[in-house]
Scaffold this motif. Structure first.
Motif, PDB file in Angstrom:
ATOM      1  N   PHE A  16       0.831  -1.199   0.000  1.00  6.69           N
ATOM      2  CA  PHE A  16       0.000   0.000   0.000  1.00  6.69           C
ATOM      3  C   PHE A  16       0.867   1.251   0.000  1.00  6.69           C
ATOM      4  N   ALA A  17       1.897   1.261   0.833  1.00  2.00           N
ATOM      5  CA  ALA A  17       2.768   2.432   0.920  1.00  2.00           C
ATOM      6  C   ALA A  17       3.428   2.727  -0.426  1.00  2.00           C
ATOM      7  N   MET A  50      -4.269  10.124  -2.648  1.00  2.00           N
ATOM      8  CA  MET A  50      -3.386   8.953  -2.710  1.00  2.00           C
ATOM      9  C   MET A  50      -2.104   9.193  -1.928  1.00  2.00           C
ATOM     10  N   LEU A  51      -1.538  10.400  -2.056  1.00  2.00           N
ATOM     11  CA  LEU A  51      -0.311  10.709  -1.321  1.00  2.00           C
ATOM     12  C   LEU A  51      -0.582  10.720   0.185  1.00  2.00           C
ATOM     13  N   ALA A  52      -1.741  11.251   0.574  1.00  2.00           N
ATOM     14  CA  ALA A  52      -2.085  11.281   1.995  1.00  2.00           C
ATOM     15  C   ALA A  52      -2.234   9.869   2.556  1.00  2.00           C
ATOM     16  N   PHE A  53      -2.954   9.015   1.821  1.00  2.00           N
ATOM     17  CA  PHE A  53      -3.116   7.636   2.286  1.00  2.00           C
ATOM     18  C   PHE A  53      -1.788   6.878   2.220  1.00  2.00           C
ATOM     19  N   GLY A  54      -0.974   7.202   1.209  1.00  2.00           N
ATOM     20  CA  GLY A  54       0.341   6.579   1.115  1.00  2.00           C
ATOM     21  C   GLY A  54       1.209   6.919   2.313  1.00  2.00           C
ATOM     22  N   ALA A  55       1.109   8.190   2.771  1.00  2.00           N
ATOM     23  CA  ALA A  55       1.879   8.617   3.940  1.00  2.00           C
ATOM     24  C   ALA A  55       1.430   7.863   5.193  1.00  2.00           C
ATOM     25  N   THR A  61       3.887   0.960   7.850  1.00  2.00           N
ATOM     26  CA  THR A  61       4.873   0.075   7.237  1.00  2.00           C
ATOM     27  C   THR A  61       6.216   0.150   7.955  1.00  2.00           C
ATOM     28  N   ILE A  62       6.657   1.354   8.272  1.00  2.00           N
ATOM     29  CA  ILE A  62       7.936   1.512   8.970  1.00  2.00           C
ATOM     30  C   ILE A  62       7.868   0.907  10.367  1.00  2.00           C
ATOM     31  N   ALA A  63       6.748   1.100  11.041  1.00  2.00           N
ATOM     32  CA  ALA A  63       6.587   0.518  12.381  1.00  2.00           C
ATOM     33  C   ALA A  63       6.669  -1.009  12.316  1.00  2.00           C
ATOM     34  N   ALA A  64       5.964  -1.590  11.355  1.00  2.00           N
ATOM     35  CA  ALA A  64       6.007  -3.046  11.201  1.00  2.00           C
ATOM     36  C   ALA A  64       7.390  -3.496  10.756  1.00  2.00           C
TER      37      ALA A  64
END
Length: 352
Positions: A16-17, A50-55, A61-64
């Motif tokens: 997703f990211a 899309m950029l907002a949801f990507g953020a 993603t980084i946390a996981a």
């Protein structure tokens, strides 16, 4: 259902990211260079969303990713690759987050050329991050629960040689997630680590039967007589890729620990890290610097401190490795019942 996400949710979130961020960039470009009209006016706000949801996906993603970094079993080579992946992911993710905030505050206006330039750089960096993510899975088998014996991946000798948690990837000496591991450079885990224990290993070679022979080839006359000789013979067996000899020297219920994980039988080891250990051990050179032997009547511990040098899978290996082997005497033969490997890269301060 309990193992539906195994071993980590990071691989799900990362799609997703990446997809949302890259598609947002492409949409901004199209909206900026196509003729004005309804299609262009609807594409720009779509890109903003899309950029907002990507953020938001990048935060998760980084946390996981960090959770995976510290929990997924790995060897030396894979640890180094995983560290490189992390080092690309964090700045790339931060850049996307900052750009998303910037864009959100000015979303009523067309995207500026400066914004698009920075977003292009962030998208490229994110693509490199994604490439490394694929590399650690398809190239090193990171997070893969089981693999065909013929391709068993990397040793997880606790951050392979040349890798403390997050260092040069040098295949974990002695076999890496752990880097490993192994943790080393190429730590370890990853990973197969060469267990060649100094000059005595050369003499031990004569006691090791050929790979075509069965484990029974070790008879009363040529089976290593001491715990230290067994350890040396094991290193030679790995280096010569002699599975029959390895099986003869290990107890059936051997526990091999590395990179936070463990294999609990000879068959488990043969189906996972043994092939990688053989490959690594054959590729690099081990020099024993110090060895301690603690022996009782039927139980012995051999602790070896070595330096590992060479090239493995295109990576320079320059590490120090600690190996602990516990042996038990059964029927007048010493067999290895436990192995633990750990390693770290050699830096200027640790060069001896």
């Amino acid at each position: 259902m309990e193992n539906i996400i195994e071993p980590n949710i990071h691989p799900i979130l990362v799609h997703f990211a990446y997809a949302l961020s890259i598609t947002a960039f492409i949409s901004y470009v199209l909206a900026s260079f196509t003729p004005s009209g309804k299609w262009r006016e609807t594409l720009r706000p779509a890109a903003d969303w899309m950029l907002a949801f990507g953020a938001l996906a990048i935060i998760a993603t980084i946390a996981a990713g960090f959770q995976a970094y510290f929990t997924v079993a790995h060897d030396g080579p894979s640890h180094a690759a995983m560290t490189t992946h992390r080092n690309w992911a964090v700045p790339s993710g931060v850049a996307i987050l900052l750009l998303a905030l910037w864009r959100w505050t000015s979303r009523t206006k067309p995207a500026s050329a400066i914004f698009l330039t920075f977003l292009a750089a962030a998208a490229l960096s994110l693509s490199v991050t994604a490439w490394w993510g694929g590399k650690i899975v398809y190239g090193y088998g990171l997070g893969v629960k089981s693999m065909p014996t013929v391709t068993g991946e990397g040793h997880d000798h606790e951050h392979a040689p040349g890798q403390g948690h997050g260092d040069e990837a040098t295949a974990e000496s002695s076999g890496d997630h752990d880097d490993g591991h192994d943790h080393g450079t190429a730590d370890d885990h990853e990973s197969g680590e060469a267990h060649e224990h100094g000059e005595d290993a050369a003499g031990a070679l004569s006691t090791v039967p050929s790979s075509e022979e069965s484990a029974a080839a070790f008879d009363a006359e040529n089976y290593p007589a001491s715990p230290e000789a067994v350890v040396d013979a094991y290193g030679v067996a790995l280096r010569t890729k002699n599975e029959a000899a390895i099986r003869a020297l290990l107890a059936p219920d051997v526990i091999i620990a590395e990179g936070g994980g463990a294999e609990r039988s000879v068959d488990d080891y043969a189906g996972h890290h043994m092939p990688a250990d053989m490959e690594f051990t054959a590729a690099v050179e081990f020099t024993v610097k110090k060895r301690d032997v603690i022996a009782e009547e039927n139980l012995a511990t051999v602790i070896s401190e070595s330096q590992v040098h060479g090239t493995f899978r295109g990576e320079n290996v320059h590490s120090r490795m600690m190996e602990t082997m516990v042996l038990r005497r059964d029927d007048d033969r010493w067999r290895i019942v436990h192995i633990h490997w750990s390693s770290a890269p050699i830096t200027g301060d640790h060069e001896h």
